[in-house]
Design an enzyme around this catalytic site. Sequence first.
Site, PDB file in Angstrom:
ATOM      1  N   ASP A 458      24.699   5.667   7.991  1.00 28.30           N
ATOM      2  CA  ASP A 458      24.287   4.649   8.959  1.00 28.30           C
ATOM      3  C   ASP A 458      23.090   3.886   8.383  1.00 28.30           C
ATOM      4  O   ASP A 458      22.555   4.246   7.333  1.00 28.30           O
ATOM      5  CB  ASP A 458      23.920   5.366  10.266  1.00 28.30           C
ATOM      6  N   GLU A 461      22.481  -1.366   5.965  1.00 30.25           N
ATOM      7  CA  GLU A 461      22.630  -2.818   5.778  1.00 30.25           C
ATOM      8  C   GLU A 461      21.733  -3.410   4.667  1.00 30.25           C
ATOM      9  O   GLU A 461      22.086  -4.495   4.201  1.00 30.25           O
ATOM     10  CB  GLU A 461      22.347  -3.551   7.100  1.00 30.25           C
ATOM     11  N   ASP A 572      26.794  -0.497  17.150  1.00 28.96           N
ATOM     12  CA  ASP A 572      26.136  -0.260  18.437  1.00 28.96           C
ATOM     13  C   ASP A 572      26.675  -1.197  19.511  1.00 28.96           C
ATOM     14  O   ASP A 572      26.038  -2.195  19.889  1.00 28.96           O
ATOM     15  CB  ASP A 572      24.624  -0.446  18.283  1.00 28.96           C
TER      16      ASP A 572
END
Length: 901
Positions: A458, A461, A572
């Site tokens: 996770d 990015e 999310d």
Amino acid sequence: MSSVVFLAVFALLLSPSAGITCNEEGIRRDCGYLGIQEPECEKKGCCWHPTQDHSPWCFYSNPSPTAYTVKTIQKTTTGLQMSLDMNDTSSGPFGPPITPLTVSIDMETSDRLHVKIVDSNNKRWEIPTQFVPSPETPTAAPASTQYTVSTASVGEPFWFAIVRSSNNETVFNTSGSFNSLIFEDQYLEISTSLPSDANIYGLGEHVCPLRLNKGQTYTLWNFDTATPENLNLYGSHPFYLDLRSSAMAHGVFLCNSNGMDVSVDNDLLTYKVIGGVFDFYFFLGPEPEAVIQQYQEVIGRPHMPPYWALGFHQSRYGFKNVQALQTVVAKYAEDKIPLDTIWNDIDYMDGYKDFTLDPNNYPQSELSQFVDQLHKNGQHYVVIVDPGIKNEKGYKAYDDGVQAGVFIKDKNGQIFIGKVWPGNTAFPDFFNPGSFKYWQDQIASLMKLVSVDGLWIDMNEISNFCNGECTSSGVDNTLKKRRSERIGFNPTDPPYGINNQGGHAPLNTKTLDQDATHYGGVVEYNVHNLFGLMEAMATDYALRNLTGKRSFVLSRSTFPGSGRHTAHWSGDNHATFDDLYYSIPGMLNFQMFGIPLVGSDICGFIGDTNEELCGRWMQLGAFYPFSRNHDDIHDPDQEPYLWPSVIAISRDILSVRYSLLPYYYTLFYYAHRPVVATAPPAATVTRPLFFEFPNDSKTYGIDKQFMVGSGLLISPVLNQGSTSVQAYFPQGRWYDFFTNATVSESGGETMELSTPMDQIQVHVRGGVTIPMQEPEMTTTASRLNPYRLLVALDNGGASNGSIYLDDGISLDMSNSTLVTYVTSTASGRMTLTAQPQGSYVTASSPPLNTVVFLGLSTAPKSVSVNGKDLSSSQMAYSSSTNTLTLTDLNISMAKPASIVC
């Protein structure tokens, strides 16, 4: 025969009158960035005219001269090489132009064309082939192609156009002065004209309808945000599929990792890229599924998941301790809801540090005992690992990284310090050759603490709680220079501001400074969008090496090629009915992007869900390829056993999912395996209706229904309070999955179907045979049960299908069996034949026990299996649904078989 045609006349026909300027009614080629104001627009020498539609307000004089002229053209063994030079060497819209340029046009296969535009004199950033493979250019052009290529002649303004050979349909067309090429150090622009019947899909990752809206700019820049509509999200996929009224599809992939805006207007599709080169691949299909298969020949075929990954998963950010996990697993079992895998978010870590265990809430001995029991139950355990490594001496993962020199550096050559959950952090540089060993060593240390079955990566990015590097004072760096003050190459503040987060946010917003450096001096500016892919590669390789089995990796950030290594979830999302709907186009987009193992957080991640929403989401989520309930720590629990009605819904619909897993697994096999010339195109697991019915224009905009493979049509309830569904049935015969009744004989019609809270609409397409298995509470148990076939006959009494069988975990898939099923009807007799190929299935493997024929208009007088008549107790015919059910067959899956009715 293939051809490269030079059509100077074509260019002249497309050249508008030289006397027109600022034609407000003509085609507007955007001269700025979204949000540019009038003074800045006019300073650039462009036209300014606000409109009420989505047309650019700031646009080039219309027409404007094309800057690059063709100087030379040379034929190559696969096409052409062209040199371009400038007519006008004055500064371009965002800096001085680069000249000369080299254009390579290579006909690589009969359905794939490669066009590349580069700086002739200087090597610019291009994606290394170890991250996104580039097929080798063949030594000769194919004997025939689905396309022809037209270009400008020597001395003319540069353009190229690609035309489909079969119907003269223009696929990509840069001709005309409104489409002129711009190639500057930090700004590249090129456009293709779009006809009115173009239907554009792809260009992710965004929360938006499946068919892209005209007049919308889609920004590709990986960013951690809670899924706002139309803004750039976690992944970047510069690929689109275009389906025309001809029912033929093509695809376009720009192999470029730099940030970009892609504008889809009524007449033009325009790329505005802030670095790299133009490296285009064109795929001619013509079927949508074939386009995706051809695309995957470039970026790589999807990873074959372990079988257990297709089971149901439960996660939560906020499982406080091992006892919380034990309670959840026990409640699932008590309420007889299938569950394969329990997950841990960052709660299990010691101070949110990767590769550690919280000694108080997740002590090693207690957690290991829990996981050992999971494994005895046939269940699995997955934990999260973030890329941020706490900047703390004495912490093994940090010390090892410092010693190996594998952390990303700042512009001064020091370790770049960001901030994530554990505080100040460093980030592994997966461009560094030593990083994969470093990452594997850290994962190995975690697996010594607890026997995890997969990893969830996770925040990749890369997400950062500072805007750029965190200073010693704790104050975030900010960008203070105005665009007018920029001088030279500036990775931190480029002259063109892509529409990051809808407001041209600086590129270092919530991520690294763009002058941070990777191995070899590569700046973050060029590789930002690749980090999630690179981490997925490292994690995949580590798990394979450490276990000797197929890996299971779930990544939030993705790029073309990620599907070779990882699954994906949509991030999310929110507990709303809008997000319930958007999960469908999101899932279907990632099928096109080559990542078929995908799903959304069931019941919603952010916000309070409720009984109705969670029940409807469990129904839909049971058909996601990746099916997981996940919740945020700030919101109430939302496990499906918390509401009596959702217990019943979950128990029933997950039993359906588990019964269909042989079908899903077979679809993954077809998506994963190399292209087989004798087989139909197969690249997706779930797919839009238009993939199966490209001749039906009514399917082009449908994104509230979807197909699983070619045989199942899913029509969920997506509106609060609704107890019915508007379901469209394309051409063909359709059966109700739950009742076996024929719903539509010819198709092409929309029906309103009553769908109470405890139901979802699932229909079987005539002509498709669905392999199934008796369900259990885990995939481990269900794999031991007998098989069944659901044979849905088309209007001609035919049906086809297959089932792929192996051990569900081995990297070497050579020990496998593929059974094909063919049903045909002639002279009043129906025959089903089964033909296995391979060595995995043996005489002791679970047999085929049940076969259900849908659409059999009359009861057969007799039924034989391998020449032996069945007893009456083994046959049941329903005249109300025209269904024949055969039971207690005990047919070996290892041998050829036939059923004759």
